[in-house]
Design an enzyme around this catalytic site. Structure first.
Site, PDB file in Angstrom:
ATOM      1  N   ASP A  15      -2.066   3.905   3.126  1.00 15.23           N
ATOM      2  CA  ASP A  15      -2.463   2.550   2.777  1.00 15.23           C
ATOM      3  C   ASP A  15      -1.919   2.256   1.374  1.00 15.23           C
ATOM      4  O   ASP A  15      -1.523   3.175   0.640  1.00 15.23           O
ATOM      5  CB  ASP A  15      -3.989   2.464   2.813  1.00 15.23           C
ATOM      6  CG  ASP A  15      -4.513   1.130   2.347  1.00 15.23           C
ATOM      7  OD1 ASP A  15      -3.948   0.101   2.738  1.00 15.23           O
ATOM      8  OD2 ASP A  15      -5.482   1.130   1.566  1.00 15.23           O
ATOM      9  N   ASP A  39      -3.166  -0.859  -1.033  1.00 10.91           N
ATOM     10  CA  ASP A  39      -4.163  -1.348  -1.979  1.00 10.91           C
ATOM     11  C   ASP A  39      -5.296  -0.345  -2.143  1.00 10.91           C
ATOM     12  O   ASP A  39      -5.873   0.124  -1.150  1.00 10.91           O
ATOM     13  CB  ASP A  39      -4.740  -2.686  -1.510  1.00 10.91           C
ATOM     14  CG  ASP A  39      -3.710  -3.804  -1.554  1.00 10.91           C
ATOM     15  OD1 ASP A  39      -2.503  -3.490  -1.558  1.00 10.91           O
ATOM     16  OD2 ASP A  39      -4.108  -4.981  -1.575  1.00 10.91           O
TER      17      ASP A  39
END
Length: 410
Positions: free
Chosen positions: A180, A182
């Site tokens: 991922d 963020d």
């Protein structure tokens, strides 16, 4: 194995110096003893060398070994043990423990949890001293679920990260890491940075928090947040890119994986305007994210095409693994939010990195220290190996990217 042979564990201890192993093996060769296994550890120049041998009743191997040890000034001890073939059939696990510090009480809690599950520690290896302390315990036998339950309790009680994995070819042969973006690869939430420029920061932050905790459907929440950005000049994307902060250890993590031949990818519920730049900067192999619609130099408040959501992230993992001809068992996924859950469950190893409680509880293992490169230790990579490779790279020395011991990695 010859039934007439006794299986003996020979333990040699003393101050380390060149030639000890050669001398012992020479004695075994001269006496015709069988060698089944050997393992050596050196701590502060003190050697412990174990040799598992087979000897016939009445031969001179043990006497000759004792005389050789006396001549060379080291201690030898002998123990009759079970046959090597019996021990080899028992299941083996790897327990990794990571913490900012690892006090004796925490390590006692971890080893006690292993014993509670019937496991026996076969080997202990220190993986790192900074920016975190980590150890790897190779465990023989035991019930994995009982150990896992006890280790989770010890982890919470002592505030350390603990992972248990079956020792297998798949664990040692991971080939794809997908992350991922963020709050994982970077410290920021990109849409919140955009919202700050657009003047709707608090509204967007509230929706983001609820989505990451699994309280809202991700696609609906993303479209709601993006709609609030309508009319924002496209120049805001460049300003956001300039404000991004990589997670400590991110560069070390990626360049080490790349050196080892891993495929490294990112998948984000954020935006290609940011992820494409990160991919170029870090030399990533794949980057997948949502695309913001831009008309006449401003954001329209809409996304183009299908949204990369929770199911979409897992689909991206499968698609990249298939394209790279990598079995899912040899993949690692790293994330922090509820929209990462399917991806973490699909990967061979799912790691919750500084994650929300719903993610931490569901993942294979969790890392709560603030350094992304701590994940290397779960893969069995030692800090000393990372540093040795960095020191051979003159570009890193020139650019000042090799951290001083005791400082956060880059």
């Amino acid at each position: 194995m010859d039934d007439s042979l006794r299986t003996i564990l020979v333990r040699c201890t003393g101050r380390d110096r060149p030639g000890i192993t050669t001398g012992l093996l020479g004695v075994l060769a001269d006496t015709g003893a069988h060698l089944y296994d050997m393992e050596q550890v050196v701590v502060r120049e003190r050697l412990t060398l174990d040799l598992l041998i087979g000897v016939s009743t009445g031969d001179n191997a043990l006497k000759d070994l004792l005389f050789h040890g006396w001549e060379q000034g080291f201690q030898l001890d002998f123990e009759v043990v079970e046959e090597a073939s019996q021990r080899a059939t028992k299941p083996r696990f790897v327990v990794t423990v990571i913490g900012q510090t690892l006090l004796p009480a925490a390590l006692a809690g971890v080893t006690g949890a292993i014993a509670e599950g019937g496991g026996n520690i076969d080997r202990i290896l220190r993986l790192s001293r900074y920016p975190v302390v980590s150890y790897e315990f190779v465990v023989v036998d035991g019930d994995v679920e009982t150990m896992r339950h006890a280790l989770v309790a010890a982890s919470r009680r002592h505030g350390v990260d603990v992972a248990i994995q079956r020792e297998s070819l798949e664990r040692r042969a991971k080939r794809l890491v997908i992350m991922d973006v963020d709050s994982t690869l970077i410290q920021d939430e990109v849409i919140e940075l955009l919202a700050d420029i657009a003047g709707c920061a608090q509204e967007v932050a509230d929706i983001t928090a609820r989505a990451m905790n699994g309280e809202l459907d991700f696609e609906a929440s993303l479209r709601e947040r993006v709609a609030k950005l309508a009319g924002t000049p496209v120049a805001a994307l460049g300003e956001v890119r300039d404000r991004l902060r990589l997670t400590p250890g991110a560069r070390t993590f990626v360049r080490t994986l790349k050196r080892l031949g891993y495929t490294v990818a990112i998948v984000s519920g954020g935006f290609t305007a940011v992820t494409d730049e990160l991919a170029r900067d870090l030399d990533l192999d794949h980057a997948v994210a949502n695309e913001l619609e831009i008309v006449d130099g401003v954001l329209t408040g809409r996304v183009v095409g299908q949204v990369v959501d929770r199911a979409g992230k897992a689909a991206v993992l499968r698609r990249i693994a298939e394209a790279e001809h990598i079995p899912l068992e040899q993949t690692v996924a790293v994330g922090d939010g509820a929209n990462d859950l399917d991806m973490l469950a699909t990967a061979g190893l799912g790691i919750a990195f500084n994650a929300k409680p719903v993610v931490r509880d569901a993942a294979d293992t969790a890392v709560s220290v603030p350094y992304l490169d701590a994940i290397l230790f779960l893969l069995g990579i030692r800090r000393e190996e990372v540093e040795a490779a960095d020191e051979k790279d003159p570009g890193l020395v020139r650019d000042g990217l090799i951290p001083v011991p005791g400082t956060p990695p880059v």
